[in-house]
Design a protein around this motif. Sequence first.
Motif, PDB file in Angstrom:
ATOM      1  N   GLN A  59       9.941  -7.449  19.529  1.00 25.08           N
ATOM      2  CA  GLN A  59       9.086  -7.985  20.585  1.00 25.08           C
ATOM      3  C   GLN A  59       9.481  -9.413  20.946  1.00 25.08           C
ATOM      4  O   GLN A  59       9.517  -9.774  22.130  1.00 25.08           O
ATOM      5  CB  GLN A  59       7.618  -7.955  20.146  1.00 25.08           C
ATOM      6  CG  GLN A  59       6.642  -8.453  21.220  1.00 25.08           C
ATOM      7  CD  GLN A  59       5.216  -8.480  20.706  1.00 25.08           C
ATOM      8  OE1 GLN A  59       4.917  -9.137  19.716  1.00 25.08           O
ATOM      9  NE2 GLN A  59       4.345  -7.748  21.380  1.00 25.08           N
ATOM     10  N   CYS A 113      11.324   1.388  28.166  1.00 24.26           N
ATOM     11  CA  CYS A 113       9.897   1.306  28.503  1.00 24.26           C
ATOM     12  C   CYS A 113       9.211   0.145  27.790  1.00 24.26           C
ATOM     13  O   CYS A 113       8.328  -0.509  28.357  1.00 24.26           O
ATOM     14  CB  CYS A 113       9.201   2.621  28.165  1.00 24.26           C
ATOM     15  SG  CYS A 113       9.672   3.997  29.231  1.00 24.26           S
ATOM     16  N   TYR A 114       9.617  -0.122  26.561  1.00 26.11           N
ATOM     17  CA  TYR A 114       9.011  -1.230  25.819  1.00 26.11           C
ATOM     18  C   TYR A 114       9.332  -2.557  26.495  1.00 26.11           C
ATOM     19  O   TYR A 114       8.447  -3.399  26.698  1.00 26.11           O
ATOM     20  CB  TYR A 114       9.514  -1.235  24.380  1.00 26.11           C
ATOM     21  CG  TYR A 114       8.772  -2.216  23.492  1.00 26.11           C
ATOM     22  CD1 TYR A 114       7.561  -1.870  22.894  1.00 26.11           C
ATOM     23  CD2 TYR A 114       9.267  -3.494  23.263  1.00 26.11           C
ATOM     24  CE1 TYR A 114       6.865  -2.764  22.089  1.00 26.11           C
ATOM     25  CE2 TYR A 114       8.574  -4.399  22.465  1.00 26.11           C
ATOM     26  CZ  TYR A 114       7.385  -4.028  21.886  1.00 26.11           C
ATOM     27  OH  TYR A 114       6.701  -4.924  21.104  1.00 26.11           O
ATOM     28  N   TYR A 115      10.602  -2.738  26.853  1.00 33.80           N
ATOM     29  CA  TYR A 115      10.989  -3.984  27.516  1.00 33.80           C
ATOM     30  C   TYR A 115      10.380  -4.076  28.918  1.00 33.80           C
ATOM     31  O   TYR A 115       9.930  -5.134  29.350  1.00 33.80           O
ATOM     32  CB  TYR A 115      12.513  -4.098  27.603  1.00 33.80           C
ATOM     33  CG  TYR A 115      12.965  -5.388  28.237  1.00 33.80           C
ATOM     34  CD1 TYR A 115      12.697  -6.611  27.629  1.00 33.80           C
ATOM     35  CD2 TYR A 115      13.651  -5.404  29.456  1.00 33.80           C
ATOM     36  CE1 TYR A 115      13.106  -7.807  28.209  1.00 33.80           C
ATOM     37  CE2 TYR A 115      14.055  -6.588  30.043  1.00 33.80           C
ATOM     38  CZ  TYR A 115      13.777  -7.788  29.408  1.00 33.80           C
ATOM     39  OH  TYR A 115      14.165  -8.968  29.985  1.00 33.80           O
ATOM     40  N   GLU A 116      10.351  -2.953  29.608  1.00 33.07           N
ATOM     41  CA  GLU A 116       9.787  -2.930  30.959  1.00 33.07           C
ATOM     42  C   GLU A 116       8.340  -3.410  30.950  1.00 33.07           C
ATOM     43  O   GLU A 116       7.916  -4.174  31.832  1.00 33.07           O
ATOM     44  CB  GLU A 116       9.856  -1.511  31.531  1.00 33.07           C
ATOM     45  CG  GLU A 116       9.292  -1.378  32.937  1.00 33.07           C
ATOM     46  CD  GLU A 116       9.260   0.060  33.412  1.00 33.07           C
ATOM     47  OE1 GLU A 116       9.775   0.332  34.500  1.00 33.07           O
ATOM     48  OE2 GLU A 116       8.718   0.921  32.669  1.00 33.07           O
ATOM     49  N   SER A 117       7.564  -2.984  29.962  1.00 37.88           N
ATOM     50  CA  SER A 117       6.164  -3.388  29.872  1.00 37.88           C
ATOM     51  C   SER A 117       6.030  -4.895  29.698  1.00 37.88           C
ATOM     52  O   SER A 117       5.189  -5.538  30.341  1.00 37.88           O
ATOM     53  CB  SER A 117       5.500  -2.658  28.703  1.00 37.88           C
ATOM     54  OG  SER A 117       4.174  -3.095  28.521  1.00 37.88           O
ATOM     55  N   ILE A 118       6.864  -5.475  28.840  1.00 43.28           N
ATOM     56  CA  ILE A 118       6.820  -6.921  28.605  1.00 43.28           C
ATOM     57  C   ILE A 118       7.247  -7.677  29.863  1.00 43.28           C
ATOM     58  O   ILE A 118       6.603  -8.652  30.271  1.00 43.28           O
ATOM     59  CB  ILE A 118       7.718  -7.288  27.409  1.00 43.28           C
ATOM     60  CG1 ILE A 118       7.075  -6.786  26.111  1.00 43.28           C
ATOM     61  CG2 ILE A 118       7.963  -8.799  27.340  1.00 43.28           C
ATOM     62  CD1 ILE A 118       7.927  -6.976  24.876  1.00 43.28           C
ATOM     63  N   ARG A 122       7.197  -6.614  32.988  1.00 41.56           N
ATOM     64  CA  ARG A 122       6.222  -6.422  34.059  1.00 41.56           C
ATOM     65  C   ARG A 122       5.027  -7.359  33.895  1.00 41.56           C
ATOM     66  O   ARG A 122       4.530  -7.929  34.856  1.00 41.56           O
ATOM     67  CB  ARG A 122       5.759  -4.968  34.086  1.00 41.56           C
ATOM     68  CG  ARG A 122       4.880  -4.616  35.285  1.00 41.56           C
ATOM     69  CD  ARG A 122       4.342  -3.202  35.173  1.00 41.56           C
ATOM     70  NE  ARG A 122       5.395  -2.219  35.000  1.00 41.56           N
ATOM     71  CZ  ARG A 122       6.109  -1.721  35.999  1.00 41.56           C
ATOM     72  NH1 ARG A 122       5.887  -2.142  37.234  1.00 41.56           N
ATOM     73  NH2 ARG A 122       7.043  -0.819  35.763  1.00 41.56           N
ATOM     74  N   ASP A 123       4.551  -7.496  32.652  1.00 42.98           N
ATOM     75  CA  ASP A 123       3.416  -8.393  32.403  1.00 42.98           C
ATOM     76  C   ASP A 123       3.747  -9.825  32.808  1.00 42.98           C
ATOM     77  O   ASP A 123       2.917 -10.528  33.396  1.00 42.98           O
ATOM     78  CB  ASP A 123       3.015  -8.348  30.930  1.00 42.98           C
ATOM     79  CG  ASP A 123       2.307  -7.056  30.553  1.00 42.98           C
ATOM     80  OD1 ASP A 123       1.878  -6.325  31.466  1.00 42.98           O
ATOM     81  OD2 ASP A 123       2.194  -6.777  29.339  1.00 42.98           O
ATOM     82  N   SER A 178       4.111 -10.078  36.769  1.00 45.11           N
ATOM     83  CA  SER A 178       2.846  -9.863  37.493  1.00 45.11           C
ATOM     84  C   SER A 178       1.959 -11.094  37.450  1.00 45.11           C
ATOM     85  O   SER A 178       1.142 -11.306  38.358  1.00 45.11           O
ATOM     86  CB  SER A 178       2.103  -8.653  36.916  1.00 45.11           C
ATOM     87  OG  SER A 178       1.709  -8.883  35.578  1.00 45.11           O
ATOM     88  N   SER A 237       9.655   0.847  38.956  1.00 44.90           N
ATOM     89  CA  SER A 237      10.052   1.692  37.837  1.00 44.90           C
ATOM     90  C   SER A 237      11.255   2.528  38.255  1.00 44.90           C
ATOM     91  O   SER A 237      11.401   2.879  39.424  1.00 44.90           O
ATOM     92  CB  SER A 237       8.909   2.619  37.424  1.00 44.90           C
ATOM     93  OG  SER A 237       7.791   1.884  36.979  1.00 44.90           O
TER      94      SER A 237
END
Length: 266
Positions: free
Chosen positions: A128, A191-196, A198-199, A202, A210
């Motif tokens: 992370q 997906c894990y990196y994308e979530s971080i 994106r946060d 945003s 995506s």
Amino acid sequence: MTEILVIGNSHVASMKTGWDLIKLEYPSVRMEFFAAPVPHFGKLQLTNDGHFGVADDDAEVDEDLAKVMLRLNKRTRISLESFSMVYWAGYPWGLGRIISSLHALNQPAIDKIDDRPAQNRFSLSAFQEICRSAALQNKPSKIWGETLSGRLTLIPMALPSEAMIGNTAPKGMMPWKGYAERGAPISRIFCYYESIFRDMTSEHGINLSSRPDEAIGVSGLTKALYSQGSIRLWNGEPHQENDYSHMNGKYGALVLRDLLDASRGM
């Protein structure tokens, strides 16, 4: 009429050819393109008045950069204010550097992401921190969020083509090739990196697209059919056969359809 501008590097070529394939489906959309290959694109500047391109001030103008922009776009600068949306294609968001770093560490398995038995492992918290550091280094500068809040969508550089699996790949593709051939969960890492990422974006009013589900291969890389026949931004000629990083118009059409259909449903 919805006015959309697509900016970016050589990966804009797939968006441009993709738009040619689907534009009749979206008669109320007008799409323009303003692009330059690396390293030229990185020299372009966004000003506080919403203009993007070759610097136009008292400083000495980069004549070589201006020539490139004129050849590719027939202009050196463009106002972003007249567009309802700006798509930044081929955005270098840092995932490739993460994969390269992990590859250099002998591809450790990541707890709770990678279930493969491995002596070399990373805790999820350690991974992370790697992801957060990469996202911080690669997110757009503050001026993009301030100028285009809510109107900018990043289209990350496509994951390489799985056509490289079992074939000779350029040096820069070896980390991806190694991960894919060892059966690593590339989609989970993505997906894990994308979530971080994106946060983080945003928080500044910047959207992140995506990747299309249809384009994801069994390996987690991009299906081979979406890299076949890709063309160069510079002259429209085909890329070399072992170019696994650039996608074709079919891929561009998938990405643009997803974005345009999502905006219709808003």
